[in-house]
Design an enzyme around this catalytic site. Structure first.
Site, PDB file in Angstrom:
ATOM      1  CD  GLU A 134      -2.822   1.200   2.124  1.00 43.49           C
ATOM      2  OE1 GLU A 134      -4.104   1.311   1.757  1.00 43.49           O
ATOM      3  OE2 GLU A 134      -2.074   0.464   3.366  1.00 43.49           O
ATOM      4  N   GLY A 272       1.842  -0.609  11.152  1.00 46.76           N
ATOM      5  CA  GLY A 272       1.427  -0.934  12.429  1.00 46.76           C
ATOM      6  C   GLY A 272       1.068  -2.200  12.046  1.00 46.76           C
ATOM      7  CB  ALA A 273      -1.213  -4.730  10.656  1.00 46.18           C
ATOM      8  CD  GLU A 275      -5.979  -2.632   4.295  1.00 48.12           C
ATOM      9  OE1 GLU A 275      -6.542  -1.651   4.024  1.00 48.12           O
ATOM     10  OE2 GLU A 275      -5.217  -2.628   5.255  1.00 48.12           O
ATOM     11  CG  HIS A 306      -7.766  -0.686  12.077  1.00 44.98           C
ATOM     12  ND1 HIS A 306      -7.052   0.746  11.967  1.00 44.98           N
ATOM     13  CD2 HIS A 306      -7.205  -0.640  11.174  1.00 44.98           C
ATOM     14  CE1 HIS A 306      -6.922   0.818  11.145  1.00 44.98           C
ATOM     15  NE2 HIS A 306      -6.794   0.121  10.422  1.00 44.98           N
ATOM     16  CD  GLU A 307      -4.604  -4.043   9.996  1.00 43.63           C
ATOM     17  OE1 GLU A 307      -5.203  -3.309   8.380  1.00 43.63           O
ATOM     18  OE2 GLU A 307      -4.328  -2.760  10.324  1.00 43.63           O
ATOM     19  CG  HIS A 310      -8.890  -2.265   6.994  1.00 42.26           C
ATOM     20  ND1 HIS A 310      -9.326  -1.277   5.957  1.00 42.26           N
ATOM     21  CD2 HIS A 310      -7.603  -2.226   7.458  1.00 42.26           C
ATOM     22  CE1 HIS A 310      -8.398  -0.506   6.907  1.00 42.26           C
ATOM     23  NE2 HIS A 310      -7.883  -0.764   7.359  1.00 42.26           N
ATOM     24  CD  GLU A 329      -6.433   2.582   6.742  1.00 43.22           C
ATOM     25  OE1 GLU A 329      -6.737   1.764   8.000  1.00 43.22           O
ATOM     26  OE2 GLU A 329      -5.711   1.691   5.212  1.00 43.22           O
TER      27      GLU A 329
END
Length: 857
Positions: A134, A272-273, A275, A306-307, A310, A329
């Site tokens: 991304e 952080g991560a 998706e 959070h992920e 997504h 997001e």
């Protein structure tokens, strides 16, 4: 590279012309292990893309960033790679209605965390690969049409060294030495993924009976480097994963659509991560090598959720272009906290959101680069910079306000309709608003204009008029907006009245919800109430605003902040006081004084950690220079006092120990830290594990008390990837002109360091106690940044431009030098100018706050 920075207009033209039917990607990664004494540079990538063209005979381009292309074939016609490939794009002419493109390329392994990142574990020599794309780096691994609205099914295969395992988005199987992966549903190229290597892998399963009586079974996996396996608490990761899957199935009414659910914790990760459907990647720092507080576990759970959000918001339904990045997001940020509070053990997650996450948003929204939640993203460089506090935290805050505005049930029903209506498609703002209008019955056009299409943050201040009997005659909320962004918004807020009880606690005794509209809104429901000691606008944190106080409330906070009983209300007051400090309305020394008086009573460990960060920032950037030595001594003395009285073995004790390491400067403080490292000093209950040893060694190195030999010995004790990062940071922190020159050259003049070591070097280079040592680098910074931006990857460019800005040279001369560069480089890349403008604004804010603090002295 020519053509590397794809524009929105080019993407629109290509999307109107093409429809992609599928990708088949074959990677040969057997070169990753390399020969003795050499580091492999490239791997073979063969891509077959099947796509249709709406205008036969037209021309377009595919995206590929690679050192070389061996062969290109379009519809069976061989093209000359030297003629059609320019390093970033493959020109395609005379397209047919239906097309097959085959590209055979040599792609490069990455050391910057972009594309196919290759990491060699110093502990055991093992090689680990993973991808990160991304917004547009899948083109570093295979030939693509690199934009989110050209979705397609994705099928892949990988040849890997013997003994390795490969993972991708679909379920994989090893056949005849080749890992082959099941074809995915249509997804965007930036969320395709590979993880390949000798990873430690743990499995589990999630089983659920759906409403129609069928059984949904999702294979779960979690992986990390073998060296981290002893620290890997996969059971807790799986627990949160299952709780999240339950929550989202309960509320979204759309079964998880991507088959398996692997989660990979990978080294040297920039984010952080990410998706990627079926193969989520995380930074491996979420595997804790030493003792951490519950705030760290909460943070990891929030990111896991959070992920997971997504998978629906972003992967199933994807924004059309990056200007609607918030459609994934903001929702994932909101849903991460929402699901965590309702489905896991971390029931106080909204406190962290109010105190920590929104601080990121408030800062970003006051920069000159602030933008609406729905942003104007002209190209990929813009997109890269838009993964910011507005898109994430302000957007999530706005969604929290939207839930209060339309109601929880209407909001969730709107989400369910959104998924079903747009599954595997791409959307824009209007697509979401239309379903929410259907479910809520509200006209959201005005709300959207105010909250999503304008920038800036409003301030809400209470005005209280009392009668002779000490009761409220009128309570009003005054709304103000900055001149640069004068939009006055509608806010659904709660106004809380607090007073000291007979037991001494400050407690709420009255509350009213009201729609604040315009410059002044009267809260009629509170008329006649007894006089409050504290009025808290935005009680319960329903809206996004800067909270201000009337004089009586501010006086109460100065005396009784630690006595506020409700932890969310207390966190909101701390956040408001920090905003006053950043805005130059409260002297930094006053804020530091409040932290010293009341932080020791803080019950929420995440809030305590945030207070430490704010106090350190207040000392470093906002305190008058002449007061800094005294302020530093006060903070160090306060940290040591709280460390000694904390419950042995508690997370509060650990937090104060880490804070002492940040602010230690005096000889006695440094002697204590040295004794704790060497084992000659002891604090009852404090386990000085390896991570804490490095935390103590950094200030010792910065003070010249831990030299190169000491740090080399520590690395021998902790000869791991984490240990190497710590050592590099400590080496760069040493107080020597030669050390600073070497650190600068290793980051600015060389690209030999990986992204993680660039980050560590920058962190060590700039120490507040070493302002004189780094002063000569102000001019060098402005001489170098345009070249660095042109020559290095955008990720490294961002790290250097942000991290090496001379913020610690906080004088009007540095401000003038920044303005001179901006004036002389009006034609510099807009993304580069934005970073410098943001740093300039932070510096100007520091100088204003320092003037406020000096006046208080």
């Amino acid at each position: 590279m020519p053509g590397e920075n794809l524009s929105r207009d080019e993407a629109r033209e290509r999307a109107a012309l093409l429809s992609v039917d599928g990708y088949e990607v074959s990677l040969d990664l057997r070169s990753a292990v390399g020969d003795a004494g050499s580091e492999p540079r490239t791997f073979r990538s063969v891509t077959t893309v099947r796509f249709r063209c709406a205008e036969p005979g037209a021309a377009t381009f595919a995206d590929l960033i690679a050192p070389s292309v061996t062969a290109v074939s379009l519809n069976g016609r061989d093209l000359d790679p030297g003629a059609v490939f320019d390093g970033a794009r493959i020109r395609l002419e005379d397209l047919a209605a239906e097309n097959v493109l085959v590209v055979d390329a040599q792609c490069a392994y990455s050391r910057t965390g972009e594309g196919m990142h290759r990491f060699v574990d110093p502990e055991d020599g093992e090689v680990y690969l993973y991808t990160q794309y991304e917004p547009a780096d899948s083109r570093r691994v295979f030939a693509t049409f690199e934009q989110p609205d050209l979705k397609a099914p994705f099928r892949a295969e990988v040849r890997a060294p013997e003994g390795w395992t490969a993972w991708s988005n679909g379920i994989g199987e090893l056949t005849d030495g080749v890992w082959r992966f099941a074809e995915t549903k249509p997804i965007s190229t930036y969320i395709t993924a590979f993880v390949v290597g000798p990873y430690h892998y743990v499995t589990d399963r999630y089983v659920r009976t759906l409403d129609d009586g069928t059984t949904l079974e999702i294979p779960l996996g979690a992986m990390c480097r073998k060296g981290l396996a002893p620290h890997f608490d996969a059971d807790d990761v799986f627990l949160v994963t299952k709780q999240g899957l339950d929550f989202f199935h309960d509320h979204f009414d759309y079964p998880y659509p991507f088959g398996k659910y692997d989660q990979a914790f990978v080294p040297e990760y920039n984010l952080g991560a990410m998706e990627n459907p079926g193969l989520v990647t995380f930074r491996e720092e979420f595997i804790f090598r030493g003792k951490v507080t519950q705030a760290s576990y909460e943070r990891r759970a929030n990111v896991v959720l959070h992920e997971m959000a997504h998978m629906w918001f972003g992967d199933l339904v994807t924004m059309q272009w990056w200007d609607d990045l918030w459609l994934k997001e903001s929702f994932a940020d909101f849903m991460g906290s929402f699901s965590m509070v309702e489905a896991t053990r971390f029931t106080d997650g909204w406190i962290t959101f109010a105190n920590n996450r929104k601080a990121w948003a408030y800062r970003a929204d006051q920069l000159p680069s602030t933008h609406p939640v729905t942003a104007d993203i002209r190209d990929l460089e813009d997109a890269k910079l838009n993964f910011d506090g507005i898109t994430y935290a302000k957007g999530a805050s706005v969604l929290k306000q939207l839930v209060a505005y339309v109601g929880r049930d209407a909001f969730l029903e709107g989400a369910r309709r959104y998924f079903k209506r747009h599954a595997y498609g791409n959307t824009r703002l209007g697509d979401l608003l239309s379903v929410l209008e259907e479910t809520s019955g509200r006209d959201l056009a005005a709300w959207s204009r105010a909250w999503l299409q304008t920038a800036g943050v409003n301030s809400l201040t209470p005005q209280v008029i009392l009668n002779a009997e000490g009761r409220i005659t009128e309570l009003a909320v005054v709304q103000e907006a900055p001149e640069s962004h004068p939009e006055v918004r509608p806010h659904r807020v709660a106004v809380g009245l607090y007073r000291r009880s007979s037991g001494g606690a400050v407690e709420r005794y009255a509350r009213a919800e009201v729609d604040v509209e315009g410059p002044r809104t009267v809260v009629g429901e509170l008329a006649g109430a007894e006089a409050p000691d504290l009025v808290l606008v935005n009680d319960d944190d329903l809206t996004y605003c800067k909270v201000r106080f009337d004089e009586n409330s501010l006086a109460t906070l100065r005396e009784r902040l630690g006595e506020i009983a409700d932890p969310l209300a207390r966190a909101l007051c701390w956040s408001a006081l920090w905003n006053l400090t950043r805005d130059g309305l409260m002297p930094a020394r006053d804020f530091i004084g409040l932290v010293l008086r009341f932080a020791g009573r803080e019950s929420d460990i995440g809030v305590l950690q945030m207070l430490h960060a704010w106090a350190y920032s207040a000392l470093t950037h906002y305190a008058a220079p002449v007061w800094r030595p005294e302020g530093g001594r006060l903070l160090a003395d306060g940290a040591l006092k709280e460390l000694r009285i904390s419950e042995p073995g508690s997370q509060e004790q650990l937090t104060w120990a880490r804070f002492l390491a940040r602010v230690a400067s005096g000889a006695s403080d440094l002697q204590l830290l040295k004794g704790l490292v060497e084992g000659t000093a002891r604090i009852d209950g404090l386990d000085v594990d390896q991570e804490l040893r490095w935390a103590f060694l950094e200030p010792l190195a910065a003070a010249g008390e831990a030299d190169e030999s000491v740090l080399a010995a520590e690395l021998a004790r902790d000869d791991t990837a984490s240990g190497k990062r710590h050592q590099v940071r400590c080496l760069a922190a040493r107080p020597s002109a030669a050390v600073k020159a070497q650190a600068w050259a290793s980051v600015v003049e060389s690209d030999a360091l990986s992204n993680a070591l660039v980050e560590a070097t920058i962190a060590g280079f700039g120490r507040p106690s070493q302002r004189e040592l780094t002063a000569p680098y102000t001019a060098k910074y402005f001489e170098a940044i345009e070249r660095v931006w042109a020559e290095r990857s955008i990720q490294i460019g961002m790290d250097v431009v942000r991290g090496l800005f001379p913020a610690l040279q906080d004088s009007p001369m540095t401000l003038d030098a920044t303005d001179a560069w901006l004036s002389a480089h009006e034609e510099a890349p807009p993304a580069l100018r934005r970073l410098v403008l943001e740093a300039r604004d932070d510096l100007a804010r520091s100088l204003r706050a320092q003037a406020c603090d000096a006046a208080a002295g």
